[in-house]
Design a protein around this motif. Structure first.
Motif, mmCIF file in Angstrom:
data_model
loop_
_atom_site.group_PDB
_atom_site.id
_atom_site.type_symbol
_atom_site.label_atom_id
_atom_site.label_comp_id
_atom_site.label_asym_id
_atom_site.label_seq_id
_atom_site.Cartn_x
_atom_site.Cartn_y
_atom_site.Cartn_z
ATOM 1 N N ILE A 48 0.826 -1.211 0.000
ATOM 2 C CA ILE A 48 0.000 0.000 0.000
ATOM 3 C C ILE A 48 0.861 1.262 0.000
ATOM 4 O O ILE A 48 0.531 2.258 -0.666
ATOM 5 C CB ILE A 48 -1.000 -0.040 1.188
ATOM 6 C CG1 ILE A 48 -1.840 1.236 1.277
ATOM 7 C CG2 ILE A 48 -0.319 -0.301 2.514
ATOM 8 C CD1 ILE A 48 -2.880 1.351 0.221
ATOM 9 N N LEU A 97 0.531 4.239 -2.809
ATOM 10 C CA LEU A 97 0.151 5.615 -2.490
ATOM 11 C C LEU A 97 1.240 6.599 -2.911
ATOM 12 O O LEU A 97 0.941 7.694 -3.402
ATOM 13 C CB LEU A 97 -0.150 5.750 -0.990
ATOM 14 C CG LEU A 97 -1.400 5.000 -0.504
ATOM 15 C CD1 LEU A 97 -1.540 5.100 1.006
ATOM 16 C CD2 LEU A 97 -2.662 5.542 -1.182
ATOM 17 N N SER A 123 -7.953 9.044 -2.282
ATOM 18 C CA SER A 123 -8.539 10.387 -2.224
ATOM 19 C C SER A 123 -7.777 11.257 -1.233
ATOM 20 O O SER A 123 -7.574 12.449 -1.469
ATOM 21 C CB SER A 123 -10.030 10.332 -1.875
ATOM 22 O OG SER A 123 -10.228 10.194 -0.484
ATOM 23 N N ALA A 124 -7.325 10.652 -0.131
ATOM 24 C CA ALA A 124 -6.566 11.420 0.866
ATOM 25 C C ALA A 124 -5.278 11.964 0.259
ATOM 26 O O ALA A 124 -4.884 13.107 0.530
ATOM 27 C CB ALA A 124 -6.243 10.548 2.075
ATOM 28 N N VAL A 125 -4.631 11.156 -0.578
ATOM 29 C CA VAL A 125 -3.394 11.596 -1.233
ATOM 30 C C VAL A 125 -3.687 12.793 -2.147
ATOM 31 O O VAL A 125 -2.985 13.808 -2.106
ATOM 32 C CB VAL A 125 -2.765 10.429 -2.020
ATOM 33 C CG1 VAL A 125 -1.662 10.918 -2.937
ATOM 34 C CG2 VAL A 125 -2.216 9.380 -1.056
ATOM 35 N N VAL A 160 -17.765 -2.081 -0.235
ATOM 36 C CA VAL A 160 -16.982 -2.170 0.999
ATOM 37 C C VAL A 160 -15.570 -2.699 0.755
ATOM 38 O O VAL A 160 -14.614 -2.284 1.388
ATOM 39 C CB VAL A 160 -17.721 -3.040 2.042
ATOM 40 C CG1 VAL A 160 -16.820 -3.372 3.215
ATOM 41 C CG2 VAL A 160 -18.960 -2.311 2.539
ATOM 42 N N ALA A 209 -10.653 5.600 -0.424
ATOM 43 C CA ALA A 209 -10.519 6.672 0.575
ATOM 44 C C ALA A 209 -9.053 7.067 0.730
ATOM 45 O O ALA A 209 -8.730 8.257 0.855
ATOM 46 C CB ALA A 209 -11.081 6.210 1.919
ATOM 47 N N GLN A 210 -8.166 6.078 0.693
ATOM 48 C CA GLN A 210 -6.743 6.378 0.861
ATOM 49 C C GLN A 210 -6.183 7.136 -0.346
ATOM 50 O O GLN A 210 -5.434 8.104 -0.176
ATOM 51 C CB GLN A 210 -5.973 5.085 1.133
ATOM 52 C CG GLN A 210 -6.339 4.503 2.509
ATOM 53 C CD GLN A 210 -5.687 3.172 2.804
ATOM 54 O OE1 GLN A 210 -5.676 2.282 1.969
ATOM 55 N NE2 GLN A 210 -5.149 3.030 3.994
ATOM 56 N N VAL A 234 -16.042 10.025 -1.243
ATOM 57 C CA VAL A 234 -16.163 8.580 -1.067
ATOM 58 C C VAL A 234 -17.094 8.290 0.106
ATOM 59 O O VAL A 234 -17.003 8.933 1.148
ATOM 60 C CB VAL A 234 -14.780 7.947 -0.790
ATOM 61 C CG1 VAL A 234 -14.876 6.430 -0.790
ATOM 62 C CG2 VAL A 234 -13.758 8.420 -1.800
ATOM 63 N N PHE A 235 -17.975 7.338 -0.090
ATOM 64 C CA PHE A 235 -18.866 6.918 0.987
ATOM 65 C C PHE A 235 -18.508 5.520 1.447
ATOM 66 O O PHE A 235 -18.183 4.658 0.628
ATOM 67 C CB PHE A 235 -20.325 6.930 0.532
ATOM 68 C CG PHE A 235 -20.861 8.308 0.369
ATOM 69 C CD1 PHE A 235 -21.132 9.094 1.479
ATOM 70 C CD2 PHE A 235 -21.077 8.834 -0.889
ATOM 71 C CE1 PHE A 235 -21.625 10.373 1.332
ATOM 72 C CE2 PHE A 235 -21.571 10.120 -1.044
ATOM 73 C CZ PHE A 235 -21.847 10.893 0.069
ATOM 74 N N ALA A 236 -18.588 5.304 2.733
ATOM 75 C CA ALA A 236 -18.270 3.978 3.280
ATOM 76 C C ALA A 236 -19.322 2.946 2.872
ATOM 77 O O ALA A 236 -19.061 1.758 2.888
ATOM 78 C CB ALA A 236 -18.160 4.059 4.793
ATOM 79 N N VAL A 251 -13.491 0.259 -0.913
ATOM 80 C CA VAL A 251 -13.691 1.632 -0.459
ATOM 81 C C VAL A 251 -12.511 2.156 0.358
ATOM 82 O O VAL A 251 -12.218 3.350 0.331
ATOM 83 C CB VAL A 251 -15.029 1.763 0.304
ATOM 84 C CG1 VAL A 251 -14.898 1.265 1.732
ATOM 85 C CG2 VAL A 251 -15.534 3.180 0.275
ATOM 86 N N MET A 252 -11.806 1.293 1.070
ATOM 87 C CA MET A 252 -10.687 1.775 1.873
ATOM 88 C C MET A 252 -9.567 2.290 0.971
ATOM 89 O O MET A 252 -9.002 3.345 1.220
ATOM 90 C CB MET A 252 -10.154 0.664 2.789
ATOM 91 C CG MET A 252 -11.197 0.060 3.704
ATOM 92 S SD MET A 252 -12.207 1.303 4.539
ATOM 93 C CE MET A 252 -10.947 2.105 5.499
#
Lengths: 189, 189
Positions: free
Chosen positions: A42, A46, A86-88, A76, A83-84, A70-72, A79-80
């Motif tokens: 991971i 990233l 998107s954070a970047v 499923v 989300a990761q 992103v929605f949880a 999605v993690m």
């Protein structure tokens, strides 16, 4: 106004940039996708996504970045990673002081096609038409990134006109000055 | 071996570093928590967390970073923020070429207390005892970050011994060399 859209994902992260303003034809600046191998760890994935987004921000120099919210609840399993990624994208943009806007998939679909439940093909078709492209951008993640950027220009434009209308109302007798190129400082937030 | 643990979160991101090796007393190097205001936008929050993690990595100079593995199944409301904060921590570490390990909450609880379903107080109590601290680190996120770091040292040690045992088997007649301080290049991956 130049907007970079990011459809976040670890396996495929769509990137697309458009330029223009609401009510006038939009121009595609760039489109692409970052792929990272599922067998990589991971951290490596990233970092690879970050490097490519940084390269885009250096070259494209957008005024704002639009990222899919992103929605949880959905997908499923993936999605993690979404989300990761998107954070970047959000961190890269915010580090440069760029406004970051999050739009939900249904907001994007509704803005582009008029239907919040449109499928990927309908979105791709409308993106192709709006940007007057010869062919539909592929993969779908690339088209979705352009859709996010288009949605942001159009929604940002609506916010601008509303802000200008309200500003006009604040000064009695003042006409609502429609400056189509004007960018409200809060636009895209 | 110096390990930095990260209990990721947007509102509170726990950070803790320990030093030592399996089978010998561990020493706490640092403990703390990064808080970001819920009213700030996501970009500002992630950038603030990134800045603090970078500061820690500069000062602590860990050999590895252990981050809690986030599952989409738990706490649907906050899990997206947790995943995003974890992405920042993982990216900061991987950018520096540091090994990043992900441990699940139950792996950490089992390693620290012997019970994968231990509650926060049990984990905090054992962290206090293992590191011979005068008081339990607070908030719980700070104690959890130390627990992650302890878990990583202990599990990393186990991985090392296994790797050494396998290496020993590969050379016929060679004794399994137990070098407790030895760090396998793949440890923590």
């Amino acid at each position: 106004m130049r907007v970079m859209g990011v459809d976040p994902g670890l396996t495929r992260c769509g990137l697309g940039a458009v330029e223009g303003r609401p009510g006038a034809p939009l121009r595609m600046v760039a489109v692409g996708v970052v792929r990272t191998p599922a067998e990589d760890d991971i951290g490596a994935r990233l970092v690879a996504i970050e490097a490519e987004i940084e390269r885009w921000l250096d070259e494209i120099k957008p005024d704002a970045v639009a990222v899919e919210r992103v929605f949880a609840q959905h997908n499923v399993r993936t999605v993690m990673g979404t989300a990761q990624a998107s954070a970047v994208a959000i961190t890269c943009a915010a580090r440069r002081g760029l406004p970051v806007a999050l739009h939900t998939p249904s907001e994007v679909k509704a803005a582009i096609t008029g239907n919040g439940n449109a499928d990927k093909k309908q979105v791709g078709t409308m993106v192709t038409r709006v940007l007057r492209l010869d062919a539909m951008p592929k993969p779908a993640d690339a088209a979705d990134a352009l859709a996010l950027a288009i949605c942001h220009v159009w929604r940002g434009g609506a916010q601008n006109r509303l802000a200008q209308a309200l500003a006009g109302r604040g000064r009695p007798g003042a006409a609502v000055a429609l400056q189509p190129g004007y960018r409200h400082p809060g636009a895209g937030r």
